[in-house]
Design an enzyme around this catalytic site. Structure first.
Site, PDB file in Angstrom:
ATOM      1  N   CYS A   1       0.826  -1.204   0.000  1.00  0.00           N
ATOM      2  CA  CYS A   1       0.000   0.000   0.000  1.00  0.00           C
ATOM      3  C   CYS A   1       0.866   1.262   0.000  1.00  0.00           C
ATOM      4  O   CYS A   1       1.526   1.556  -0.983  1.00  0.00           O
ATOM      5  CB  CYS A   1      -0.994  -0.028   1.168  1.00  0.00           C
ATOM      6  SG  CYS A   1      -2.318   1.206   1.018  1.00  0.00           S
TER       7      CYS A   1
ATOM      8  N   HIS B   1      -3.883  -5.086   0.883  1.00  0.00           N
ATOM      9  CA  HIS B   1      -3.342  -5.405   2.206  1.00  0.00           C
ATOM     10  C   HIS B   1      -3.408  -6.905   2.487  1.00  0.00           C
ATOM     11  O   HIS B   1      -4.313  -7.373   3.193  1.00  0.00           O
ATOM     12  CB  HIS B   1      -4.113  -4.643   3.288  1.00  0.00           C
ATOM     13  CG  HIS B   1      -3.799  -3.192   3.343  1.00  0.00           C
ATOM     14  ND1 HIS B   1      -2.797  -2.670   4.133  1.00  0.00           N
ATOM     15  CD2 HIS B   1      -4.343  -2.141   2.674  1.00  0.00           C
ATOM     16  CE1 HIS B   1      -2.741  -1.355   3.966  1.00  0.00           C
ATOM     17  NE2 HIS B   1      -3.670  -1.011   3.087  1.00  0.00           N
TER      18      HIS B   1
ATOM     19  N   GLU C   1      -1.642  -8.528   4.523  1.00  0.00           N
ATOM     20  CA  GLU C   1      -1.423  -8.785   5.955  1.00  0.00           C
ATOM     21  C   GLU C   1      -2.737  -8.820   6.738  1.00  0.00           C
ATOM     22  O   GLU C   1      -2.791  -9.389   7.837  1.00  0.00           O
ATOM     23  CB  GLU C   1      -0.473  -7.735   6.549  1.00  0.00           C
ATOM     24  CG  GLU C   1      -1.095  -6.419   6.947  1.00  0.00           C
ATOM     25  CD  GLU C   1      -1.379  -5.462   5.789  1.00  0.00           C
ATOM     26  OE1 GLU C   1      -1.839  -4.335   6.050  1.00  0.00           O
ATOM     27  OE2 GLU C   1      -1.138  -5.850   4.619  1.00  0.00           O
TER      28      GLU C   1
END
Length: 239
Positions: free
Chosen positions: A113, A217, A219
């Site tokens: 990002c 994202h 994660e």
């Protein structure tokens, strides 16, 4: 030995009740968990003087650049747009130094990002400071408050790229950004695009330079999505 993965940290500057008014150095837990699940040793790198970047990079095997604030347009020589949100120039400059030093030491970089956006800027590219300035904007790129496990749009993965080896050619992703890559840095190539034409993935044109980035994202979804965890597995163990 476990590979040591440096995660460039963020800083909570404004006082909150949660931390009794203290400033806090942090990184999202998803990065820590994903690196540990990939059998890596995560180390958070606190925002510091750019002069310390070489010492930090000396201590790690690979570098992750995480999300966070907007990037100061000073770095790509533009005045701030009225819709620019919070910036942290100290973080920008420190992470820029980390990038330069990691490239100098030939240590791999995974940029997520904001991290992908900063990588592009450091290498000579620029950003749309707000998607209202992007003439083809037609996709929901900021899905808040929708939870990250509910993907909001597709990305097309280009053939003959690193991401093409790791992901399906069309992939559903979450999306939490109002800035985006504008001019691509000369040493980078785009590896993924959103349906409205924004760059969603990058890698180096030079195959010997080990870096890649994604705009979404992984994660936030790695624990429920093995494909997103696979990005961390590859980065930690193979890249």
């Amino acid at each position: 030995m476990l590979p040591i993965i440096g995660i460039a940290g963020n800083q909570l500057i404004r006082a909150t009740d949660t931390f009794q008014g203290n400033q806090v150095t942090y990184t999202p837990q998803g990065f820590v968990n994903a690196v540990q699940q990939a059998d890596g040793l995560p180390i958070v790198l606190p925002i510091s003087s750019p002069k310390t970047a070489s010492a930090y990079i000396d201590q790690i095997d690979k570098l992750i650049l995480a999300g966070g604030q907007d990037i100061s347009p000073q770095l790509y020589h533009e005045p701030p747009h009225p819709k620019l949100l919070e910036t942290n120039l100290q973080r920008d400059l420190f992470e820029a130094a980390l990038i330069s030093e990691a490239l100098k030491q030939n240590k791999p970089i995974f940029a997520v990002c904001r991290g992908m956006q900063l990588l592009n800027v450091v290498l000579g590219g620029s950003l749309y400071q707000d998607l209202t300035t992007y003439p083809k904007w037609s996709v929901k790129h900021e899905q808040h408050p929708t939870a990250p496990q509910f993907a909001t749009h597709e990305v097309e993965i280009l053939p003959d790229t690193l991401l093409y080896q790791l992901l399906p050619d069309t992939y559903l992703v979450n999306s939490y950004h109002h800035q985006a890559l504008k001019e691509l840095a000369p040493s980078l190539k785009a590896t993924a695009f959103s349906p409205d034409g924004l760059v969603e993935g990058i890698e180096s044109l030079d195959k010997d330079v080990r870096l890649f980035g994604v705009q979404w994202h992984p994660e936030l979804t790695h624990s429920s999505n093995s494909t997103d965890q696979g990005l961390f597995d590859f980065f930690v163990q193979e890249f």
